[in-house]
Design an enzyme around this catalytic site. Structure first.
Site, PDB file in Angstrom:
ATOM      1  N   ASP A  21      90.492 -26.516 126.093  1.00 26.47           N
ATOM      2  CA  ASP A  21      91.095 -25.349 125.445  1.00 26.47           C
ATOM      3  C   ASP A  21      90.357 -25.108 124.133  1.00 26.47           C
ATOM      4  OD1 ASP A  21      93.088 -23.307 124.910  1.00 26.47           O
ATOM      5  OD2 ASP A  21      93.928 -24.672 123.434  1.00 26.47           O
ATOM      6  N   SER A  22      90.616 -23.953 123.527  1.00 22.26           N
ATOM      7  CA  SER A  22      90.014 -23.645 122.236  1.00 22.26           C
ATOM      8  C   SER A  22      90.592 -24.527 121.128  1.00 22.26           C
ATOM      9  CB  SER A  22      90.282 -22.182 121.895  1.00 22.26           C
ATOM     10  OG  SER A  22      91.672 -21.928 121.942  1.00 22.26           O
ATOM     11  N   GLY A  68      90.319 -16.272 120.732  1.00 16.66           N
ATOM     12  CA  GLY A  68      90.933 -14.980 121.087  1.00 16.66           C
ATOM     13  C   GLY A  68      90.433 -13.773 120.333  1.00 16.66           C
ATOM     14  N   CYS A  98      92.638 -22.618 128.472  1.00 17.10           N
ATOM     15  CA  CYS A  98      92.626 -21.481 127.548  1.00 17.10           C
ATOM     16  C   CYS A  98      92.570 -20.157 128.327  1.00 17.10           C
ATOM     17  CB  CYS A  98      91.400 -21.610 126.652  1.00 17.10           C
ATOM     18  SG  CYS A  98      91.222 -20.275 125.476  1.00 17.10           S
ATOM     19  N   ASN A  99      93.536 -19.292 128.084  1.00 16.81           N
ATOM     20  CA  ASN A  99      93.548 -17.983 128.760  1.00 16.81           C
ATOM     21  C   ASN A  99      92.313 -17.167 128.404  1.00 16.81           C
ATOM     22  OD1 ASN A  99      96.559 -17.179 129.938  1.00 16.81           O
ATOM     23  ND2 ASN A  99      96.589 -18.807 128.426  1.00 16.81           N
ATOM     24  N   THR A 100      91.943 -17.211 127.111  1.00 16.79           N
ATOM     25  CA  THR A 100      90.807 -16.417 126.652  1.00 16.79           C
ATOM     26  C   THR A 100      89.515 -16.896 127.324  1.00 16.79           C
ATOM     27  OG1 THR A 100      91.953 -16.175 124.551  1.00 16.79           O
ATOM     28  CG2 THR A 100      89.623 -15.628 124.566  1.00 16.79           C
ATOM     29  N   GLU A 117     101.776 -22.618 115.778  1.00 12.78           N
ATOM     30  CA  GLU A 117     101.133 -23.763 115.111  1.00 12.78           C
ATOM     31  C   GLU A 117     101.909 -24.191 113.872  1.00 12.78           C
ATOM     32  OE1 GLU A 117      97.003 -24.140 114.912  1.00 12.78           O
ATOM     33  OE2 GLU A 117      96.782 -23.609 117.023  1.00 12.78           O
ATOM     34  N   CYS A 169      99.004 -16.798 127.113  1.00 11.67           N
ATOM     35  CA  CYS A 169      98.302 -17.498 126.033  1.00 11.67           C
ATOM     36  C   CYS A 169      98.935 -18.879 125.909  1.00 11.67           C
ATOM     37  CB  CYS A 169      98.449 -16.712 124.730  1.00 11.67           C
ATOM     38  SG  CYS A 169      97.834 -17.617 123.291  1.00 11.67           S
ATOM     39  N   HIS A 192      99.743 -20.697 123.538  1.00 12.42           N
ATOM     40  CA  HIS A 192     100.739 -20.934 122.483  1.00 12.42           C
ATOM     41  C   HIS A 192     102.103 -20.303 122.747  1.00 12.42           C
ATOM     42  CE1 HIS A 192      97.078 -21.982 120.411  1.00 12.42           C
ATOM     43  NE2 HIS A 192      97.738 -22.331 119.317  1.00 12.42           N
TER      44      HIS A 192
HETATM   45  N1  DGL Z   1      94.011 -20.821 123.721  1.00 10.46           N
HETATM   46  C1  DGL Z   1      93.977 -19.417 123.473  1.00 10.46           C
HETATM   47  C2  DGL Z   1      94.471 -18.670 124.725  1.00 10.46           C
HETATM   48  O1  DGL Z   1      95.197 -19.206 125.535  1.00 10.46           O
HETATM   49  C3  DGL Z   1      94.808 -19.042 122.261  1.00 10.46           C
HETATM   50  C4  DGL Z   1      94.197 -19.482 120.956  1.00 10.46           C
HETATM   51  C5  DGL Z   1      92.845 -18.858 120.693  1.00 10.46           C
HETATM   52  O2  DGL Z   1      92.764 -17.649 120.407  1.00 10.46           O
HETATM   53  O3  DGL Z   1      91.863 -19.597 120.766  1.00 10.46           O
HETATM   54  O4  DGL Z   1      94.130 -17.531 124.904  1.00 10.46           O
END
Ligand code: DGL
Length: 275
Positions: free
Chosen positions: A19-20, A52, A82-84, A161, A193, A195
């Protein structure tokens, strides 16, 4: 005989997740619950968070570096939590390796199509994920008739966060972002996302009890189990799987935030450098 030996060796390898940052721990949590006997290696690229708001090129580049790190750890299967990164880089990642790689978009989209009765689905995600229209495209692969409405909710990342998930500020922010959806007659909302599941209670309160929330991470963990079973890659060990965590930076309050996302104590965290 030789083939069986090889397969047994392969089964014992860990699953890689990246993930990011630490948001993907919500996805890791679902994987730990659904696949308790699997060894899992988690990489959070926290030094370069957020993805993101970055360009497609940068997200692809960072995602490839994360993937290569996990491949060096000899993983048998990779989950892009990570969705992004899933929205921007998945096809590029799948091209690089023979190791199966899945993202969180398709499982989330498929679950929404299955569960929505009105065929009116909302998606909330980062700016970048919304821009790619990945959820919309995946939903339309399953049902062309679905109406999809998307909005980015950037502030949710910081609220999650900071642990501001169930207070007045969170509610105000959620009202601002979700107000549009309440007029659109959706019956299903995808939390697109990592989070957002942390803010589930507030989101549900604001959007209304009747709207079904889809947690893409949870759906991805279910999908991972199905694929591992189909490919005969499930770890058959009886003991609980071992979990290792790698990050590219120890951000402020790292331990508190991570443990809140994961819902349990975090051990064996190492800081690493990518590339
Ligand atoms: N992990 C990112 C997502 O699921 C969210 C945080 C980011 O922008 O890196 O899109």
């Amino acid at each position: 005989m030789e083939d069986k030996k090889l397969q047994n060796k392969l089964k014992k390898r860990p699953i890689g997740v990246f993930d990011s940052g630490i948001g993907g721990l919500t996805v890791a949590k679902s994987l730990f619950d659904i696949l308790p006997n699997e060894d899992i290696i988690y990489l959070g690229d926290s030094a370069r968070l957020p993805y993101g708001t970055k360009s497609k090129e940068t997200i692809i580049l960072y995602s490839i570096e994360c993937l290569k790190f996990l491949l060096k750890k000899n993983v048998k299967f990779i989950v892009v939590a990570c969705n992004t990164a899933s929205a921007n880089a998945l096809p590029f990642l799948q091209k690089i390796t023979k190791v199966p790689v899945i993202g969180v978009i398709t499982p989330g989209a498929e679950a929404a199509v299955k569960k929505s009765k009105s065929e009116r689905i909302g998606v909330i995600a980062t700016m970048s994920t919304v821009q790619t229209e990945s959820y919309k495209k995946e939903i339309h692969k399953k049902n062309k008739g679905s109406k999809v409405f998307s909005n980015s909710c950037s502030l949710f990342v910081q609220l999650a966060e900071d642990g501001w998930t169930d207070n007045k500020i969170a509610e105000l922010v959620a009202k601002e972002y979700l107000n549009e959806f309440t007029k659109l007659n959706i019956d299903t909302l995808i939390l697109g996302c990592t989070h957002y599941p942390i803010l589930k209670n507030t989101i549900q309160k604001v959007i209304g009890k009747k709207i079904l929330l889809i947690d893409s991470g949870e759906e991805t963990a279910k999908q991972a189990k199905i694929i591992l079973t189909q490919k005969n890659l499930l770890n058959t060990q009886k003991k609980a799987g071992e979990h290792k965590f790698f990050v590219t930076d120890f951000q402020h309050k790292f331990k508190d935030v991570s443990e809140r996302f994961l819902g349990r104590k975090l051990s064996k965290v190492q800081k690493i450098k990518l590339n």
